[in-house]
Design an enzyme around this catalytic site. Structure first.
Site, PDB file in Angstrom:
ATOM      1  N   GLY A  77     -79.187  31.004  32.335  1.00 25.51           N
ATOM      2  CA  GLY A  77     -78.558  30.111  33.574  1.00 25.51           C
ATOM      3  C   GLY A  77     -77.218  29.281  33.401  1.00 25.51           C
ATOM      4  N   THR A  78     -76.804  29.140  32.057  1.00 27.29           N
ATOM      5  CA  THR A  78     -75.414  28.431  31.905  1.00 27.29           C
ATOM      6  C   THR A  78     -74.566  29.398  32.322  1.00 27.29           C
ATOM      7  OG1 THR A  78     -76.382  26.898  30.155  1.00 27.29           O
ATOM      8  CG2 THR A  78     -73.957  27.598  30.083  1.00 27.29           C
ATOM      9  N   ASN A 162     -83.882  19.121  35.688  1.00 23.38           N
ATOM     10  CA  ASN A 162     -84.564  19.359  34.270  1.00 23.38           C
ATOM     11  C   ASN A 162     -84.876  18.157  33.309  1.00 23.38           C
ATOM     12  OD1 ASN A 162     -81.439  18.871  34.102  1.00 23.38           O
ATOM     13  ND2 ASN A 162     -81.919  19.319  31.996  1.00 23.38           N
ATOM     14  N   GLY A 221     -84.111  32.983  32.102  1.00 18.96           N
ATOM     15  CA  GLY A 221     -85.467  33.791  31.525  1.00 18.96           C
ATOM     16  C   GLY A 221     -86.141  32.949  30.531  1.00 18.96           C
ATOM     17  N   HIS A 222     -85.734  32.097  29.559  1.00 21.00           N
ATOM     18  CA  HIS A 222     -86.598  31.810  28.555  1.00 21.00           C
ATOM     19  C   HIS A 222     -87.224  30.461  28.945  1.00 21.00           C
ATOM     20  CE1 HIS A 222     -83.751  27.868  27.361  1.00 21.00           C
ATOM     21  NE2 HIS A 222     -83.021  28.666  28.032  1.00 21.00           N
ATOM     22  N   THR A 258     -71.812  45.367  28.581  1.00 24.25           N
ATOM     23  CA  THR A 258     -72.952  46.427  28.478  1.00 24.25           C
ATOM     24  C   THR A 258     -74.168  45.636  28.780  1.00 24.25           C
ATOM     25  OG1 THR A 258     -71.742  47.993  27.175  1.00 24.25           O
ATOM     26  CG2 THR A 258     -74.085  48.397  27.386  1.00 24.25           C
ATOM     27  N   CYS A 346     -79.866  20.293  26.090  1.00 22.83           N
ATOM     28  CA  CYS A 346     -78.285  20.818  25.939  1.00 22.83           C
ATOM     29  C   CYS A 346     -77.595  19.518  25.146  1.00 22.83           C
ATOM     30  CB  CYS A 346     -77.525  20.748  26.994  1.00 22.83           C
ATOM     31  SG  CYS A 346     -78.282  22.506  27.807  1.00 22.83           S
TER      32      CYS A 346
END
Length: 416
Positions: A77-78, A162, A221-222, A258, A346
């Site tokens: 997300g960051t 958050n 995702g995490h 990649t 964070c």
């Protein structure tokens, strides 16, 4: 106490990988998908990797009800937030706007706020903060003034906070921006794109990018049970973004490097599961959240950050305390085998007031002395009851360790 016996109540920071996703990752690694071929290569192995990558993109798009071409894989997300903030400023500068505005709330995740501040310091942007109400929701009057008083490259308002868990009226934010800019047609002069960081919200409340009228959306995702290092920026194909870095220009030329095929497939699987289970899991987590709040509201010097009627994330209970050392509180909980946090991970290890609570109108002491209890798939009623059993003693120890502090925070951005 052994790590296996610990109670984990910090799912807003990260959540353990889902068993189904872990199994898929293990199978993919066993099949040699990691590093087997570059998805951009034109030989047979590369074409297979490319096809699997696009399959993951399509699966993720279907779960989000967007077009596959709108999905850009990122490291989380960051990066997604940073990419859309910097990309919009550079696009506006390329179009001849000398000082494009970035309009955000003051309660955004640091990924948005720090990216906006960096853009103001190094890319010639102007960062404008719009006020929020005592619940942390954007005030439409201030938002309308910010949008109507200068060229705006991007408005960014998170779907759910958050730290506190308050949920924004994103569709209302978009409607305010469209009315204030007097332009609702993308690509036309004066059109103002709107982005939302949905990292905290996806899988917990319904998220509807196109239904809300958004131009871009970030996810990680995490937070959903995928591996760390996976995420996506979902952006309309006609939204003008300029890549802030050089490199191979993968992902529609906007994100070089990649692609992580195994990670992309894991992200797609986790989002599919989170969206499919959202309604049922939200009901379960809401019951746990109510129990946390019921069990704490009667304790002396404990305050609920959000009133009962505030729109909120299920599974996130946020409290603030009078005359409590937050470090001592977390240490006491830690020694009792409970993992919780004071707020955004964070800022882990940094003792300072929450910028979110300060923006909501709380004083420095209240903004320092907070506790976020965030629950997830593995959280049980027994976990919550253990927290409620331990918390009174932890608060007593934290009050003994309390030292009053004072200080002044200098605003770094212009307020509307």
């Amino acid at each position: 106490m052994s790590s296996s016996a610990r109670i984990y109540l910090d799912h807003a920071a990260t959540t353990p990988m889902r068993p189904e996703v872990a199994e898929q990752v293990r199978d993919d690694l066993a099949d040699g998908l990691a590093g087997a071929a570059n998805p951009a290569s034109r030989h047979a192995s590369g074409r297979r990797a490319g096809a699997l990558l696009e399959q993951a993109r399509s699966r993720l798009a279907a779960a989000l009800d967007v077009d596959p071409h709108e999905v850009l894989f990122t490291s989380g997300g960051t990066e997604a937030d940073s990419l859309v903030v910097a990309g919009r400023v550079l696009a506006a500068r390329a179009a001849g706007v000398p000082a494009p505005r970035l309009v955000t709330s003051p309660v955004e995740h640091p990924a948005v706020l720090d990216s906006a501040r960096t853009a103001a310091e190094h890319l010639g942007a102007e960062h404008v903060l719009v006020p929020v109400d005592p619940l942390g929701r954007v005030l439409t009057e201030g938002l309308a003034r910010a949008v109507s008083s200068g060229p705006v490259a991007l408005v960014s308002v998170m779907t759910a906070n958050n730290e506190t868990g308050v949920v924004q009226d994103v569709a209302g934010v978009v409607a305010t921006v469209r009315a204030a800019s007097d332009q609702d047609c993308p690509g036309r002069s004066g059109y103002v794109p709107v982005h939302s960081d949905a990292v905290a919200a996806l899988g917990r409340v319904p998220v509807d990018m196109h239904g809300w009228g958004l131009d871009a959306l970030s996810l990680s995702g995490h937070k959903l049970g995928a591996p760390v290092g996976t995420g996506a920026l979902v952006t309309r194909r006609d939204l003008e973004l300029v890549c802030p870095t050089g490199g191979g220009r993968q992902e529609r030329g906007l994100r070089s490097g990649t692609q992580d095929l195994v990670g992309a497939r894991a992200l797609a699987a986790a989002v599919e599961l989170a969206v499919a289970e959202q309604r049922e899991e939200a009901a379960r987590l809401e019951a746990l959240r109510r129990r946390v709040l019921e069990g704490t509201r009667a304790l002396p010097g404990v305050h609920l950050t959000l009133p009962d009627e505030a729109p909120h994330l299920p599974g996130t209970a946020h409290l603030w305390f009078e005359e409590v050392s937050p470090e001592a509180l977390l240490m006491s909980l830690d020694l009792a085998g409970i993992d919780a946090s004071a707020g955004s991970a964070c800022h882990a290890g940094v003792s300072r007031p929450s910028h979110v609570l300060l923006a909501m109108g709380h004083g420095h002491e209240a903004a320092r002395s907070t506790l976020r209890v965030s629950m997830g798939l593995r959280t049980t009623v027994a976990d919550v009851e253990r927290l409620l059993e331990v918390l009174p003693g932890a608060l007593e120890a934290a009050r003994r360790a309390h030292t009053p502090r004072s200080g002044h925070l200098t605003p770094r951005d212009r307020d509307i």
